[in-house]
Scaffold this active site. Sequence first.
Site, PDB file in Angstrom:
ATOM      1  CD  GLU A  88      -0.529  -5.862  13.620  1.00  0.00           C
ATOM      2  OE1 GLU A  88      -0.518  -5.243  12.546  1.00  0.00           O
ATOM      3  OE2 GLU A  88      -1.343  -5.648  14.527  1.00  0.00           O
ATOM      4  NE  ARG A  91      -2.295  -2.002   3.044  1.00  0.00           N
ATOM      5  CZ  ARG A  91      -2.528  -3.273   3.334  1.00  0.00           C
ATOM      6  NH1 ARG A  91      -3.499  -3.914   2.740  1.00  0.00           N
ATOM      7  NH2 ARG A  91      -1.797  -3.902   4.227  1.00  0.00           N
TER       8      ARG A  91
HETATM    9  P1  5GP Z   1       4.126  -3.385  11.159  1.00  0.00           P
HETATM   10  O1  5GP Z   1       5.267  -3.950  10.370  1.00  0.00           O
HETATM   11  O2  5GP Z   1       4.369  -1.945  11.535  1.00  0.00           O
HETATM   12  O3  5GP Z   1       3.735  -4.241  12.313  1.00  0.00           O
HETATM   13  O4  5GP Z   1       2.857  -3.433  10.211  1.00  0.00           O
HETATM   14  C1  5GP Z   1       2.665  -2.492   9.212  1.00  0.00           C
HETATM   15  C2  5GP Z   1       2.458  -3.152   7.896  1.00  0.00           C
HETATM   16  O5  5GP Z   1       1.386  -4.073   7.966  1.00  0.00           O
HETATM   17  C3  5GP Z   1       2.121  -2.132   6.843  1.00  0.00           C
HETATM   18  O6  5GP Z   1       2.758  -2.477   5.615  1.00  0.00           O
HETATM   19  C4  5GP Z   1       0.620  -2.196   6.738  1.00  0.00           C
HETATM   20  O7  5GP Z   1       0.183  -2.052   5.413  1.00  0.00           O
HETATM   21  C5  5GP Z   1       0.251  -3.569   7.296  1.00  0.00           C
HETATM   22  N1  5GP Z   1      -0.834  -3.487   8.292  1.00  0.00           N
HETATM   23  C6  5GP Z   1      -0.828  -3.969   9.543  1.00  0.00           C
HETATM   24  N2  5GP Z   1      -1.981  -3.718  10.172  1.00  0.00           N
HETATM   25  C7  5GP Z   1      -2.739  -3.040   9.301  1.00  0.00           C
HETATM   26  C8  5GP Z   1      -4.048  -2.453   9.377  1.00  0.00           C
HETATM   27  O8  5GP Z   1      -4.782  -2.489  10.370  1.00  0.00           O
HETATM   28  N3  5GP Z   1      -4.463  -1.794   8.265  1.00  0.00           N
HETATM   29  C9  5GP Z   1      -3.693  -1.692   7.169  1.00  0.00           C
HETATM   30  N4  5GP Z   1      -4.183  -1.007   6.123  1.00  0.00           N
HETATM   31  N5  5GP Z   1      -2.480  -2.235   7.070  1.00  0.00           N
HETATM   32  C10 5GP Z   1      -2.006  -2.902   8.122  1.00  0.00           C
END
Ligand code: 5GP
Length: 174
Positions: A99, A62
Amino acid sequence: KQQLQVLEKAVKNYPDFPKEGIIFRDIFGIMQDVHALQALRDLLVEHVALMDIDCVVGLDSRGFLLGPLLSVELAKPFIPIRKKGKLPGKIFSENYVKEYGEDTFEIQASGIKGKKKALLVDDLLATGGSMSAAELLLSKVGVNVVECLVVMELKSLNGRSKIKAPVHSLLKYD
Ligand code: 5GP
């Protein structure tokens, strides 16, 4: 700010997606609403104006929706960071934990050649695993991250603490 309220209203929240206990914040809600999309563009463009960078780097997938928009505004190239095995040619890679599991990020050598200062863009900051991996990948190839820019930030996961560069988010959730 009124534009931020328009944005906040347009984000759709999906409880228990992609698994139980997670509220998924869907940026496509903004894209489905042209006024919100215009507000998003205006807020991002206003924020990055005059930023001293030589490339915009977007995260799979995204970040690809936002990065090229800013590239055009700043007249700087857009370079994607993709998940393993998607990019042709010479690549550099970095493993990371996110995540919902583990993954590998890759970037094209041809894209970052001669670049020193990047604006890093994604839709959402959760644990910060993706952003910090991207930052590490870029630092290994000699590119400094000037700022990490996201539309949404899940504050309680404290993703910011993993990232060296300043983080800017438009919408913050507890
Ligand atoms: P992080 O690596 O910070 O844990 O997760 C962020 C990444 O996972 C981003 O690339 C994001 O697009 C995706 N992501 C995780 N949770 C969500 C969410 O609730 N909504 C969206 N749109 N993307 C998420």
